[in-house]
Each structure stands twice: as C-alpha cells, then as structure tokens.
Write a protein that holds these residues in place. Structure first.
Motif, PDB file in Angstrom:
ATOM      1  N   ASP A  47      -5.497 -12.277  12.269  1.00 21.85           N
ATOM      2  CA  ASP A  47      -5.224 -10.919  12.547  1.00 21.85           C
ATOM      3  C   ASP A  47      -3.639 -10.730  12.053  1.00 21.85           C
ATOM      4  O   ASP A  47      -3.256  -9.563  11.608  1.00 21.85           O
ATOM      5  N   LEU A  48      -2.917 -11.643  12.506  1.00 23.23           N
ATOM      6  CA  LEU A  48      -1.393 -11.655  12.039  1.00 23.23           C
ATOM      7  C   LEU A  48      -1.247 -11.725  10.567  1.00 23.23           C
ATOM      8  O   LEU A  48      -0.196 -11.138  10.075  1.00 23.23           O
ATOM      9  N   ALA A  49      -2.257 -12.510   9.795  1.00 23.05           N
ATOM     10  CA  ALA A  49      -1.854 -12.645   8.366  1.00 23.05           C
ATOM     11  C   ALA A  49      -2.222 -11.608   7.620  1.00 23.05           C
ATOM     12  O   ALA A  49      -2.257 -11.699   6.566  1.00 23.05           O
ATOM     13  N   ALA A  50      -3.208 -10.500   8.250  1.00 25.35           N
ATOM     14  CA  ALA A  50      -3.831  -9.481   7.527  1.00 25.35           C
ATOM     15  C   ALA A  50      -2.707  -8.533   6.976  1.00 25.35           C
ATOM     16  O   ALA A  50      -1.541  -8.413   7.832  1.00 25.35           O
ATOM     17  N   THR A  51      -2.853  -7.746   5.987  1.00 22.89           N
ATOM     18  CA  THR A  51      -2.110  -7.058   5.227  1.00 22.89           C
ATOM     19  C   THR A  51      -1.924  -5.777   6.175  1.00 22.89           C
ATOM     20  O   THR A  51      -2.922  -5.112   6.857  1.00 22.89           O
ATOM     21  N   LEU A  52      -0.544  -5.287   6.543  1.00 26.69           N
ATOM     22  CA  LEU A  52      -0.372  -4.226   7.640  1.00 26.69           C
ATOM     23  C   LEU A  52      -1.103  -2.879   6.892  1.00 26.69           C
ATOM     24  O   LEU A  52      -0.818  -2.738   5.563  1.00 26.69           O
ATOM     25  N   THR A  53      -1.437  -1.837   7.674  1.00 27.08           N
ATOM     26  CA  THR A  53      -1.842  -0.672   7.197  1.00 27.08           C
ATOM     27  C   THR A  53      -0.518   0.123   6.982  1.00 27.08           C
ATOM     28  O   THR A  53       0.511   0.051   7.158  1.00 27.08           O
ATOM     29  N   GLU A  54      -0.901   1.333   6.248  1.00 26.34           N
ATOM     30  CA  GLU A  54       0.166   2.315   6.170  1.00 26.34           C
ATOM     31  C   GLU A  54       0.846   2.758   7.468  1.00 26.34           C
ATOM     32  O   GLU A  54       2.252   2.736   7.506  1.00 26.34           O
ATOM     33  N   HIS A  55       0.008   3.121   8.246  1.00 31.72           N
ATOM     34  CA  HIS A  55       0.365   3.553   9.581  1.00 31.72           C
ATOM     35  C   HIS A  55       1.374   2.344  10.387  1.00 31.72           C
ATOM     36  O   HIS A  55       2.477   2.776  10.936  1.00 31.72           O
ATOM     37  N   GLU A  56       0.928   1.073  10.283  1.00 36.10           N
ATOM     38  CA  GLU A  56       1.640   0.114  10.881  1.00 36.10           C
ATOM     39  C   GLU A  56       2.787  -0.123  10.247  1.00 36.10           C
ATOM     40  O   GLU A  56       4.028  -0.199  10.901  1.00 36.10           O
ATOM     41  N   THR A  57       2.922  -0.039   8.815  1.00 40.28           N
ATOM     42  CA  THR A  57       4.072  -0.220   8.148  1.00 40.28           C
ATOM     43  C   THR A  57       5.187   0.836   8.508  1.00 40.28           C
ATOM     44  O   THR A  57       6.343   0.554   8.786  1.00 40.28           O
TER      45      THR A  57
END
Length: 65
Positions: A47-57
């Motif tokens: 989960d931590l290694a997953a690419t962030l979504t635009e919203h999270e970024t």
C-alpha cells in the motif's frame, strides 16, 4: 496460554508449519502468529509503495498554513 481453537488445514500445510516451527525453536502458535504479522506488514508495504492518486498528491502538496 490463551484460549485455543481448532482450524482445519491440510496435512501438507500442517507438516510445513510444524517443520518451520521446529527449525525456529518456536511453538506452532508463535510461528503462525509471526506469519500473520508478516503478511499484514507485506500488505502495508505494498500500500505504501503504490503510486499516489492525483487527489493524494494534491492533498500532500497543499499549503498547510
């Protein structure tokens, strides 16, 4: 020892966990508990290694003050 219960596993899985516990000088309960913890940690790491979504970024880049 805490209360116990029975789970059904194949004879092959039982033999593997018994062998692993013996190699580690642990009880089967300790070995299974550590395996469960390792699986949870692995899931967290994925989960931590997953690419962030635009919203999270956007949220992380937001001005805090």
């Amino acid at each position: 020892m805490a209360e116990t219960t029975t789970i059904r596993i194949s004879r092959d899985t039982h033999a593997q966990v018994t062998r692993l516990a013996a190699e580690r000088h642990e009880t089967i309960d300790e070995t299974v508990s550590k395996a469960i913890r390792a699986l949870r940690q692995d899931a967290m790491a994925r989960d931590l290694a997953a690419t962030l979504t635009e919203h999270e970024t956007a949220w992380l880049d937001a001005d805090a003050g």
